[in-house]
Design a protein around this motif. Sequence first.
Motif, mmCIF file in Angstrom:
data_model
loop_
_atom_site.group_PDB
_atom_site.id
_atom_site.type_symbol
_atom_site.label_atom_id
_atom_site.label_comp_id
_atom_site.label_asym_id
_atom_site.label_seq_id
_atom_site.Cartn_x
_atom_site.Cartn_y
_atom_site.Cartn_z
ATOM 1 N N PHE A 12 4.632 -9.270 0.960
ATOM 2 C CA PHE A 12 4.445 -10.719 0.894
ATOM 3 C C PHE A 12 4.770 -11.223 -0.511
ATOM 4 O O PHE A 12 4.262 -10.695 -1.499
ATOM 5 C CB PHE A 12 3.016 -11.085 1.257
ATOM 6 N N HIS A 64 9.104 -15.085 2.685
ATOM 7 C CA HIS A 64 7.746 -14.861 2.196
ATOM 8 C C HIS A 64 7.135 -13.568 2.735
ATOM 9 O O HIS A 64 6.160 -13.078 2.163
ATOM 10 C CB HIS A 64 6.842 -16.036 2.590
ATOM 11 N N TRP A 65 7.669 -13.055 3.822
ATOM 12 C CA TRP A 65 7.128 -11.829 4.420
ATOM 13 C C TRP A 65 8.278 -10.991 4.965
ATOM 14 O O TRP A 65 9.230 -11.513 5.539
ATOM 15 C CB TRP A 65 6.153 -12.156 5.558
ATOM 16 N N PRO A 69 4.189 -4.095 5.496
ATOM 17 C CA PRO A 69 4.611 -5.488 5.331
ATOM 18 C C PRO A 69 4.465 -5.871 3.862
ATOM 19 O O PRO A 69 3.577 -5.370 3.167
ATOM 20 C CB PRO A 69 3.618 -6.266 6.210
ATOM 21 N N SER A 75 -1.522 -3.341 3.003
ATOM 22 C CA SER A 75 -0.870 -4.463 2.315
ATOM 23 C C SER A 75 -1.854 -5.298 1.516
ATOM 24 O O SER A 75 -1.460 -6.236 0.831
ATOM 25 C CB SER A 75 -0.155 -5.359 3.336
#
Length: 426
Positions: free
Chosen positions: A260, A278-279, A258, A197
């Motif tokens: 973001f 946001h995530w 993940p 990520s």
Amino acid sequence: MIDPRLLRDDPERVRASLAKRGLSDEVVDRALAADVARRESIVAFEAKRGEQKQLGKLIPQAQGEEKQALLAQTKTLAGEVKAAEAAQTAAEEQWRDAIMEIPNVAADEAPAGGEDDFVVLETIGTPRDFAAEGFEPRDHVELGKILGAIDLERGAKVSGSRFYFLTGVGAELEFALVNMAMEQAREAGFTPVIAPSLVKPRAMEGTGFLGQAADDVYRIEGEDLYLVGTSEVAMAAYHSDEILDVESLPRRYAAFSPCFRKEAGSHGKDTKGIIRVHWFDKVEMFVYTTLEDADAEHQRLLQWEKDFLDKLELAYQVIDTAAGDLGLSAIRKFDCEAWIPTQGKYRELTSTSNCTDFQARRLDIRGRFEGGTRPVATLNGTLTAIPRAIVAILETHQQADGSVKVPKALQKWLGREVLEPVNPVG
């Protein structure tokens, strides 16, 4: 980036694409002028280098004053060569900066306009009529509390707004969705990947996420790294600076990571719940193929997304996204939007984009074809973005007592047919 030959040979097509996206075509004139200056600077530099080489051949044969004069001339010429080289470098940078601003040329089929100018291509399934069933549907926030699945209060306490915890069956739902997505992808011939990520600037720039989308990107202060908003970024850079054998195409990857996003510009939108956060975790399909097969592969990606939503037993629509709502790299994008009962509208769950050779040119990814090498095409498509999938499942399959029926295809991964309340129903 776009093919420089297209800009040079058919600038009006590029202008028309920018107009379709609702953008100024000023950059076309700037890029064309920079291209002329770049080519002229190359000619000037090569001419000075030629003079320098010729002079170098004369010096060993010269004597006395003639030799001293030639040496003095060499010193002057060396400064001119250096200046010409610097001018060429500057011209190359100006040209590159200009052409990198130009988005991919939107497909003829893509609707013109902005976010609200999409075209609905098809509608699958019928939204549930909760009034006919005799109860008012609860939103996913309330259902998340009843099921012990979503904890927004502690998410905000620990990390701030637009963060959350998935707990109990919420966490199990995520694992079930990821497993089902990976199983489908594997059966379709995708290679499963767990992608980083954090990526270097070149990966972000190469995929077009440091242009118009830069405000939505998290940068790690003090380090040359960015947090990705999608594993598309890492997977596009996966084969950067490589030449792929054409026989190995298409190369299909299903990447979990993940993601973001700052959600810049979304102030006041979807502040409640886990629709805009946001995530989040996501399984993303990414494909390298030939330009000739890119359109057909785009349709295949869309079908795989539809197959997944069908397994979740959701009502949804497929839209052809308008050119002004395309990312920098895409020529065309299809979104699948699921019906969210408590909002009374369809919301995006998945999208798939055809980026042709735009990203491959930026990241120097070529194929070895008969007659030489040339850029390949890249495409991406969401198989499941976890929070929104959970929202759609909970709200669509809820029962009057606060329980939620589990779609049949998901039952083997969850080990149950119904998610039962663990907290009192309000």
